[in-house]
Motif scaffolding. Structure first.
Motif, PDB file in Angstrom:
ATOM      1  N   VAL A   1     -15.500 -22.317 -79.581  1.00 45.12           N
ATOM      2  CA  VAL A   1     -14.235 -22.925 -80.036  1.00 45.12           C
ATOM      3  C   VAL A   1     -13.894 -24.238 -79.439  1.00 45.12           C
ATOM      4  CG1 VAL A   1     -11.732 -22.688 -79.735  1.00 45.12           C
ATOM      5  CG2 VAL A   1     -13.214 -20.720 -80.321  1.00 45.12           C
ATOM      6  N   GLY A   2     -13.712 -25.197 -80.320  1.00 42.94           N
ATOM      7  CA  GLY A   2     -13.347 -26.798 -79.609  1.00 42.94           C
ATOM      8  C   GLY A   2     -14.398 -27.774 -79.408  1.00 42.94           C
ATOM      9  N   SER A   3     -15.622 -27.062 -79.737  1.00 40.52           N
ATOM     10  CA  SER A   3     -16.719 -27.869 -79.642  1.00 40.52           C
ATOM     11  C   SER A   3     -16.909 -29.119 -80.623  1.00 40.52           C
ATOM     12  CB  SER A   3     -18.028 -27.052 -79.609  1.00 40.52           C
ATOM     13  OG  SER A   3     -18.059 -26.586 -81.309  1.00 40.52           O
ATOM     14  N   ASP A   4     -15.952 -29.760 -80.327  1.00 40.12           N
ATOM     15  CA  ASP A   4     -16.009 -31.479 -81.018  1.00 40.12           C
ATOM     16  C   ASP A   4     -16.457 -32.377 -80.515  1.00 40.12           C
ATOM     17  OD1 ASP A   4     -13.873 -31.815 -79.565  1.00 40.12           O
ATOM     18  OD2 ASP A   4     -12.316 -32.149 -81.110  1.00 40.12           O
ATOM     19  N   ASP A   5     -16.876 -32.273 -79.292  1.00 40.21           N
ATOM     20  CA  ASP A   5     -17.646 -33.608 -78.539  1.00 40.21           C
ATOM     21  C   ASP A   5     -16.574 -34.490 -78.121  1.00 40.21           C
ATOM     22  OD1 ASP A   5     -20.291 -32.756 -78.859  1.00 40.21           O
ATOM     23  OD2 ASP A   5     -20.553 -33.855 -80.939  1.00 40.21           O
ATOM     24  N   GLY A   6     -15.322 -33.645 -77.857  1.00 42.76           N
ATOM     25  CA  GLY A   6     -14.310 -34.476 -77.212  1.00 42.76           C
ATOM     26  C   GLY A   6     -13.233 -35.231 -78.322  1.00 42.76           C
ATOM     27  N   CYS A   7     -13.517 -35.139 -79.654  1.00 43.81           N
ATOM     28  CA  CYS A   7     -12.862 -35.777 -80.618  1.00 43.81           C
ATOM     29  C   CYS A   7     -11.156 -35.544 -80.491  1.00 43.81           C
ATOM     30  CB  CYS A   7     -13.096 -35.485 -82.051  1.00 43.81           C
ATOM     31  SG  CYS A   7     -14.893 -36.285 -82.427  1.00 43.81           S
ATOM     32  N   PHE A   8     -11.011 -34.497 -80.585  1.00 44.48           N
ATOM     33  CA  PHE A   8      -9.393 -34.071 -80.260  1.00 44.48           C
ATOM     34  C   PHE A   8      -8.920 -34.711 -79.036  1.00 44.48           C
ATOM     35  CE2 PHE A   8      -5.416 -31.827 -79.135  1.00 44.48           C
ATOM     36  CZ  PHE A   8      -4.932 -31.926 -80.421  1.00 44.48           C
ATOM     37  N   ASP A   9      -9.409 -34.510 -77.871  1.00 45.12           N
ATOM     38  CA  ASP A   9      -8.772 -35.262 -76.547  1.00 45.12           C
ATOM     39  C   ASP A   9      -8.792 -36.797 -76.963  1.00 45.12           C
ATOM     40  OD1 ASP A   9      -8.545 -32.467 -75.405  1.00 45.12           O
ATOM     41  OD2 ASP A   9     -10.765 -32.541 -74.626  1.00 45.12           O
ATOM     42  N   ALA A  10     -10.043 -37.293 -77.423  1.00 47.70           N
ATOM     43  CA  ALA A  10      -9.868 -38.692 -77.317  1.00 47.70           C
ATOM     44  C   ALA A  10      -8.802 -39.149 -78.316  1.00 47.70           C
ATOM     45  CB  ALA A  10     -11.215 -39.329 -77.805  1.00 47.70           C
ATOM     46  N   ALA A  11      -8.543 -38.438 -79.465  1.00 50.47           N
ATOM     47  CA  ALA A  11      -7.344 -38.842 -80.489  1.00 50.47           C
ATOM     48  C   ALA A  11      -5.991 -39.001 -79.801  1.00 50.47           C
ATOM     49  CB  ALA A  11      -7.752 -37.985 -81.626  1.00 50.47           C
ATOM     50  N   ILE A  12      -5.774 -37.436 -78.995  1.00 52.96           N
ATOM     51  CA  ILE A  12      -4.473 -37.474 -78.421  1.00 52.96           C
ATOM     52  C   ILE A  12      -4.315 -38.537 -77.439  1.00 52.96           C
ATOM     53  CG2 ILE A  12      -5.084 -35.643 -76.740  1.00 52.96           C
ATOM     54  CD1 ILE A  12      -1.664 -35.688 -78.759  1.00 52.96           C
ATOM     55  N   ARG A  13      -5.376 -38.862 -76.441  1.00 54.47           N
ATOM     56  CA  ARG A  13      -5.183 -40.130 -75.452  1.00 54.47           C
ATOM     57  C   ARG A  13      -5.033 -41.460 -76.180  1.00 54.47           C
ATOM     58  NH1 ARG A  13      -9.776 -37.531 -73.314  1.00 54.47           N
ATOM     59  NH2 ARG A  13     -11.206 -39.127 -74.131  1.00 54.47           N
ATOM     60  N   SER A  14      -5.657 -41.487 -77.157  1.00 60.26           N
ATOM     61  CA  SER A  14      -5.317 -42.915 -78.057  1.00 60.26           C
ATOM     62  C   SER A  14      -3.826 -42.948 -78.615  1.00 60.26           C
ATOM     63  CB  SER A  14      -6.431 -42.981 -79.021  1.00 60.26           C
ATOM     64  OG  SER A  14      -7.632 -43.184 -78.704  1.00 60.26           O
ATOM     65  N   VAL A  15      -3.354 -41.942 -79.111  1.00 62.43           N
ATOM     66  CA  VAL A  15      -2.139 -42.062 -79.565  1.00 62.43           C
ATOM     67  C   VAL A  15      -1.135 -42.241 -78.294  1.00 62.43           C
ATOM     68  CG1 VAL A  15      -0.338 -40.464 -80.700  1.00 62.43           C
ATOM     69  CG2 VAL A  15      -2.755 -40.634 -81.935  1.00 62.43           C
ATOM     70  N   ARG A  16      -1.329 -41.383 -77.336  1.00 61.52           N
ATOM     71  CA  ARG A  16      -0.523 -41.654 -76.095  1.00 61.52           C
ATOM     72  C   ARG A  16      -0.368 -42.863 -75.572  1.00 61.52           C
ATOM     73  NH1 ARG A  16      -1.572 -35.366 -73.920  1.00 61.52           N
ATOM     74  NH2 ARG A  16       0.287 -34.418 -75.189  1.00 61.52           N
ATOM     75  N   LYS A  17      -1.621 -43.849 -75.747  1.00 62.32           N
ATOM     76  CA  LYS A  17      -1.577 -44.713 -74.938  1.00 62.32           C
ATOM     77  C   LYS A  17      -1.348 -45.929 -75.769  1.00 62.32           C
ATOM     78  CE  LYS A  17      -5.013 -47.594 -72.469  1.00 62.32           C
ATOM     79  NZ  LYS A  17      -6.354 -47.855 -71.595  1.00 62.32           N
ATOM     80  N   TRP A  18      -1.797 -46.010 -77.068  1.00 58.79           N
ATOM     81  CA  TRP A  18      -1.436 -47.068 -78.088  1.00 58.79           C
ATOM     82  C   TRP A  18      -0.373 -46.932 -78.971  1.00 58.79           C
ATOM     83  CZ3 TRP A  18      -3.725 -50.949 -75.918  1.00 58.79           C
ATOM     84  CH2 TRP A  18      -5.034 -50.506 -75.190  1.00 58.79           C
ATOM     85  N   GLY A  19       0.130 -45.542 -79.042  1.00 61.22           N
ATOM     86  CA  GLY A  19       1.173 -45.233 -79.926  1.00 61.22           C
ATOM     87  C   GLY A  19       0.376 -44.791 -81.403  1.00 61.22           C
ATOM     88  N   GLY A  20       1.275 -44.218 -82.378  1.00 58.64           N
ATOM     89  CA  GLY A  20       0.805 -43.804 -83.551  1.00 58.64           C
ATOM     90  C   GLY A  20       1.050 -42.556 -83.799  1.00 58.64           C
TER      91      GLY A  20
END
Length: 162
Positions: free
Chosen positions: A36-55
């Motif tokens: 479960v969750g083996s997406d090579d960190g895609c979800f975590d990177a996506a939420i970090r990007s939204v939190r840092k840059w907005g969107g």
């Protein structure tokens, strides 16, 4: 683009892969050994990007990823049915937006879906009653498609984060 490679400075529309996080991910883990969750960190990177840059980040409403990503007070959260934007099935989705100015009024579903996603509304009906009601099971490609109107709304949210 891949959120893991995003260098930043502009708001994002994040749509990380959901197959490894969906409500059937534990079944796939037990059956095929795919964690479960083996997406090579895609979800975590996506939420970090939204939190840092907005969107905005979009992911299924029953995604196990939401249990790992505590929502914050400065985040706008909404549940929407993609059926309201032209998808043949309900396809319930959560949106998390950060840094957005004026947020759009979300459409409400009107009418009944003509299709269902495995495990969704329609799954408990017999195949005969589904056929009689004109409801069909979506294949993978149709299930994963994003309606143009929904995609445009996500872009509008991200543009409001500028």
């Amino acid at each position: 683009r891949d959120a893991r490679d995003y260098a930043g400075e502009r708001p994002v529309v994040a749509h990380p892969p959901c197959a490894r996080w969906g409500q059937f991910a534990p079944v796939n883990q037990a059956r095929y050994g795919i964690p479960v969750g083996s997406d090579d960190g895609c979800f975590d990177a996506a939420i970090r990007s939204v939190r840092k840059w907005g969107g905005v980040l979009e992911h299924p409403y029953r995604s196990i990823a939401w249990t790992r990503s505590l929502l914050r007070p400065d985040e706008w959260v909404a549940e929407v049915e993609q059926f309201a934007y032209g998808h043949p099935a309900k396809k319930r989705t959560w949106l998390v937006a950060v840094g957005s100015g004026a947020l759009p009024e979300l459409r409400r579903s009107v009418g009944k879906p003509t299709a269902y996603v495995s495990g969704g509304p329609g799954a408990s009906m017999t195949s005969e009653s589904r056929r009689a009601a004109g409801i069909r099971l979506l294949g993978r490609r149709e299930r994963e498609e994003t309606p143009i109107a929904f995609a445009q709304m996500l872009v509008d949210i991200a543009l409001g984060a500028v």
